[in-house]
Design a protein around this motif. Sequence first.
Motif, PDB file in Angstrom:
ATOM      1  N   ARG A  33       0.823  -1.212   0.000  1.00 51.96           N
ATOM      2  CA  ARG A  33       0.000   0.000   0.000  1.00 51.96           C
ATOM      3  C   ARG A  33       0.854   1.257   0.000  1.00 51.96           C
ATOM      4  O   ARG A  33       0.466   2.277  -0.561  1.00 51.96           O
ATOM      5  N   SER A  34       2.017   1.178   0.632  1.00 50.21           N
ATOM      6  CA  SER A  34       2.893   2.353   0.618  1.00 50.21           C
ATOM      7  C   SER A  34       3.390   2.615  -0.795  1.00 50.21           C
ATOM      8  O   SER A  34       3.487   3.763  -1.231  1.00 50.21           O
ATOM      9  N   ARG A  35       3.685   1.558  -1.544  1.00 52.89           N
ATOM     10  CA  ARG A  35       4.142   1.711  -2.918  1.00 52.89           C
ATOM     11  C   ARG A  35       3.021   2.192  -3.827  1.00 52.89           C
ATOM     12  O   ARG A  35       3.199   3.095  -4.639  1.00 52.89           O
ATOM     13  N   SER A  36       1.838   1.586  -3.678  1.00 48.25           N
ATOM     14  CA  SER A  36       0.724   1.955  -4.555  1.00 48.25           C
ATOM     15  C   SER A  36       0.260   3.377  -4.276  1.00 48.25           C
ATOM     16  O   SER A  36      -0.121   4.109  -5.176  1.00 48.25           O
ATOM     17  N   ALA A 264      -8.193  21.096   6.777  1.00 48.86           N
ATOM     18  CA  ALA A 264      -8.021  19.804   7.443  1.00 48.86           C
ATOM     19  C   ALA A 264      -8.217  18.659   6.457  1.00 48.86           C
ATOM     20  O   ALA A 264      -7.432  17.705   6.420  1.00 48.86           O
ATOM     21  N   ALA A 265      -9.274  18.752   5.646  1.00 50.79           N
ATOM     22  CA  ALA A 265      -9.562  17.687   4.678  1.00 50.79           C
ATOM     23  C   ALA A 265      -8.424  17.527   3.679  1.00 50.79           C
ATOM     24  O   ALA A 265      -8.101  16.412   3.256  1.00 50.79           O
ATOM     25  N   ARG A 266      -7.811  18.637   3.307  1.00 48.81           N
ATOM     26  CA  ARG A 266      -6.702  18.576   2.347  1.00 48.81           C
ATOM     27  C   ARG A 266      -5.550  17.747   2.905  1.00 48.81           C
ATOM     28  O   ARG A 266      -4.941  16.938   2.193  1.00 48.81           O
ATOM     29  N   LYS A 267      -5.242  17.922   4.173  1.00 48.88           N
ATOM     30  CA  LYS A 267      -4.159  17.160   4.798  1.00 48.88           C
ATOM     31  C   LYS A 267      -4.548  15.697   5.010  1.00 48.88           C
ATOM     32  O   LYS A 267      -3.752  14.783   4.762  1.00 48.88           O
ATOM     33  N   LEU A 268      -5.774  15.479   5.463  1.00 51.87           N
ATOM     34  CA  LEU A 268      -6.198  14.137   5.860  1.00 51.87           C
ATOM     35  C   LEU A 268      -6.451  13.222   4.669  1.00 51.87           C
ATOM     36  O   LEU A 268      -5.949  12.092   4.614  1.00 51.87           O
ATOM     37  N   PHE A 269      -7.233  13.694   3.708  1.00 48.94           N
ATOM     38  CA  PHE A 269      -7.707  12.792   2.657  1.00 48.94           C
ATOM     39  C   PHE A 269      -6.738  12.646   1.488  1.00 48.94           C
ATOM     40  O   PHE A 269      -6.983  11.846   0.594  1.00 48.94           O
ATOM     41  N   THR A 270      -5.647  13.396   1.503  1.00 49.48           N
ATOM     42  CA  THR A 270      -4.578  13.129   0.540  1.00 49.48           C
ATOM     43  C   THR A 270      -3.576  12.126   1.109  1.00 49.48           C
ATOM     44  O   THR A 270      -2.682  11.671   0.392  1.00 49.48           O
ATOM     45  N   ASN A 271      -3.739  11.774   2.382  1.00 46.13           N
ATOM     46  CA  ASN A 271      -2.828  10.820   3.023  1.00 46.13           C
ATOM     47  C   ASN A 271      -3.490   9.501   3.408  1.00 46.13           C
ATOM     48  O   ASN A 271      -2.801   8.497   3.584  1.00 46.13           O
ATOM     49  N   ILE A 272      -4.789   9.498   3.559  1.00 45.79           N
ATOM     50  CA  ILE A 272      -5.473   8.317   4.082  1.00 45.79           C
ATOM     51  C   ILE A 272      -5.316   7.126   3.141  1.00 45.79           C
ATOM     52  O   ILE A 272      -5.347   7.263   1.919  1.00 45.79           O
ATOM     53  N   ARG A 273      -5.127   5.942   3.729  1.00 47.42           N
ATOM     54  CA  ARG A 273      -4.899   4.733   2.935  1.00 47.42           C
ATOM     55  C   ARG A 273      -5.949   3.650   3.149  1.00 47.42           C
ATOM     56  O   ARG A 273      -6.212   2.865   2.248  1.00 47.42           O
ATOM     57  N   LEU A 274      -6.505   3.568   4.340  1.00 46.04           N
ATOM     58  CA  LEU A 274      -7.484   2.517   4.610  1.00 46.04           C
ATOM     59  C   LEU A 274      -8.768   2.791   3.838  1.00 46.04           C
ATOM     60  O   LEU A 274      -9.234   3.924   3.779  1.00 46.04           O
ATOM     61  N   LYS A 275      -9.347   1.742   3.276  1.00 47.79           N
ATOM     62  CA  LYS A 275     -10.464   1.912   2.358  1.00 47.79           C
ATOM     63  C   LYS A 275     -11.811   1.498   2.937  1.00 47.79           C
ATOM     64  O   LYS A 275     -12.850   1.823   2.369  1.00 47.79           O
ATOM     65  N   ARG A 276     -11.810   0.778   4.052  1.00 46.74           N
ATOM     66  CA  ARG A 276     -13.091   0.249   4.522  1.00 46.74           C
ATOM     67  C   ARG A 276     -13.428   0.758   5.922  1.00 46.74           C
ATOM     68  O   ARG A 276     -13.414   1.955   6.173  1.00 46.74           O
ATOM     69  N   TRP A 277     -13.724  -0.138   6.858  1.00 44.92           N
ATOM     70  CA  TRP A 277     -14.334   0.266   8.119  1.00 44.92           C
ATOM     71  C   TRP A 277     -13.423   1.083   9.027  1.00 44.92           C
ATOM     72  O   TRP A 277     -13.902   1.879   9.827  1.00 44.92           O
ATOM     73  N   SER A 325      -1.181   0.061  11.952  1.00 47.10           N
ATOM     74  CA  SER A 325      -0.157   0.065  12.998  1.00 47.10           C
ATOM     75  C   SER A 325       1.223  -0.215  12.422  1.00 47.10           C
ATOM     76  O   SER A 325       2.195   0.493  12.720  1.00 47.10           O
ATOM     77  N   VAL A 326       1.308  -1.239  11.581  1.00 45.72           N
ATOM     78  CA  VAL A 326       2.601  -1.590  10.986  1.00 45.72           C
ATOM     79  C   VAL A 326       3.056  -0.514  10.006  1.00 45.72           C
ATOM     80  O   VAL A 326       4.218  -0.098  10.006  1.00 45.72           O
ATOM     81  N   GLY A 327       2.128  -0.040   9.168  1.00 46.75           N
ATOM     82  CA  GLY A 327       2.483   0.943   8.148  1.00 46.75           C
ATOM     83  C   GLY A 327       3.067   2.218   8.714  1.00 46.75           C
ATOM     84  O   GLY A 327       4.109   2.707   8.255  1.00 46.75           O
ATOM     85  N   TYR A 328       2.418   2.765   9.740  1.00 47.03           N
ATOM     86  CA  TYR A 328       2.884   4.035  10.303  1.00 47.03           C
ATOM     87  C   TYR A 328       4.051   3.853  11.269  1.00 47.03           C
ATOM     88  O   TYR A 328       4.985   4.657  11.284  1.00 47.03           O
ATOM     89  N   ARG A 329       4.004   2.799  12.078  1.00 43.32           N
ATOM     90  CA  ARG A 329       5.051   2.630  13.087  1.00 43.32           C
ATOM     91  C   ARG A 329       6.395   2.228  12.479  1.00 43.32           C
ATOM     92  O   ARG A 329       7.446   2.485  13.070  1.00 43.32           O
ATOM     93  N   THR A 330       6.363   1.588  11.326  1.00 43.24           N
ATOM     94  CA  THR A 330       7.623   1.225  10.671  1.00 43.24           C
ATOM     95  C   THR A 330       8.101   2.308   9.713  1.00 43.24           C
ATOM     96  O   THR A 330       9.215   2.227   9.200  1.00 43.24           O
ATOM     97  N   GLY A 331       7.250   3.296   9.469  1.00 42.09           N
ATOM     98  CA  GLY A 331       7.624   4.360   8.546  1.00 42.09           C
ATOM     99  C   GLY A 331       7.387   4.015   7.087  1.00 42.09           C
ATOM    100  O   GLY A 331       7.751   4.799   6.197  1.00 42.09           O
ATOM    101  N   MET A 332       6.769   2.844   6.823  1.00 46.17           N
ATOM    102  CA  MET A 332       6.492   2.481   5.431  1.00 46.17           C
ATOM    103  C   MET A 332       5.430   3.396   4.823  1.00 46.17           C
ATOM    104  O   MET A 332       5.449   3.675   3.629  1.00 46.17           O
TER     105      MET A 332
END
Length: 337
Positions: A33-36, A264-277, A325-332
Amino acid sequence: MGLFWALFESLSIVASVFVFGLLASIVFASFSRSRSHKCHVEAPPVFEDPNSLKSVSVPHISDLAEKYISLIIPAYNEEHRLPGALDETLNYLEERAAKDKAFTYEVIIVDDGSADGTKRVAFDFVKKYTVENVRLVLLGRNHGKGEAIRKGMLHSRGELLLMLDADGATKVSDLEKLENQIHAVAANEQKYGDSTSSGDVTLRISDVPIAAFGSRAHLEEKALASRKWYRNFLMKGFHLVVLLAAGPGIRDTQCGFKMFTRAAARKLFTNIRLKRWCFDVELVYLCKFFSIPMIEISVNWSEIPGSKVNLFSIPNMLWEMGLMSVGYRTGMWKIHS
């Protein structure tokens, strides 16, 4: 005794392999997901005017606001619940616009790959209220609620952006509670408005990053007594996982009624990765990262039949929380400002 230890040893090996495989899968998925996300180029939606059959220019969250408020409604197989919610929403907006000429709005319906008549229902409202006020985004296939909202947010025109569910569980008039609190916080943060005074540069409300979360936490005691047991189980378990993943701050992350300023939306929704719940939890995490003020405000809410949340949602929720948790905590997962 020897048989017992042999069985215990075998189960331990199987459990270890399972845990290792699960962790490896989460790490691999987070990396993918970090690559895509890095390589992904947004394909803007095409807004069509059903009355003139002409395409309409597509805005982006990086553009200046053209409306006072945008309402983003994700819809997946909502042919039956959507008409009532849209009628209530648009009646409220039209009534308010008639009283206040400065109040301009748009409603963006995002059809998340529905297989029923959701698209037809939405287009009926576009025809009735014109593409200037109601727009439809078609995702083609089902991506998830988080992705549907992200897409709507990225192509909205409002100074304030409200996400709300297609079932009408929260009264649309409650947006005034969130709106008023955002204005109050902005007034405390710094001056904003349409002009300058005393040589100070003033900002529009859209320029001050603030997030307001509608909350049902005040209804929790009543909900425990009236909700189905598995929804209570989901709620309690999810609260614990959220606390571990995103930390304290917002009691009810999952209420579908949230408002953001454009900044706020500009910062948040250009970074968000999770797609579901679990995208709501990621929003809390990102708000903390960007030091965006978060307000939790009680709203009126009623449970509407037809909820998409069920026991089968649990594995997906846990999976997405693990990814985050893994994506952000590892810096990926890099966060871009």
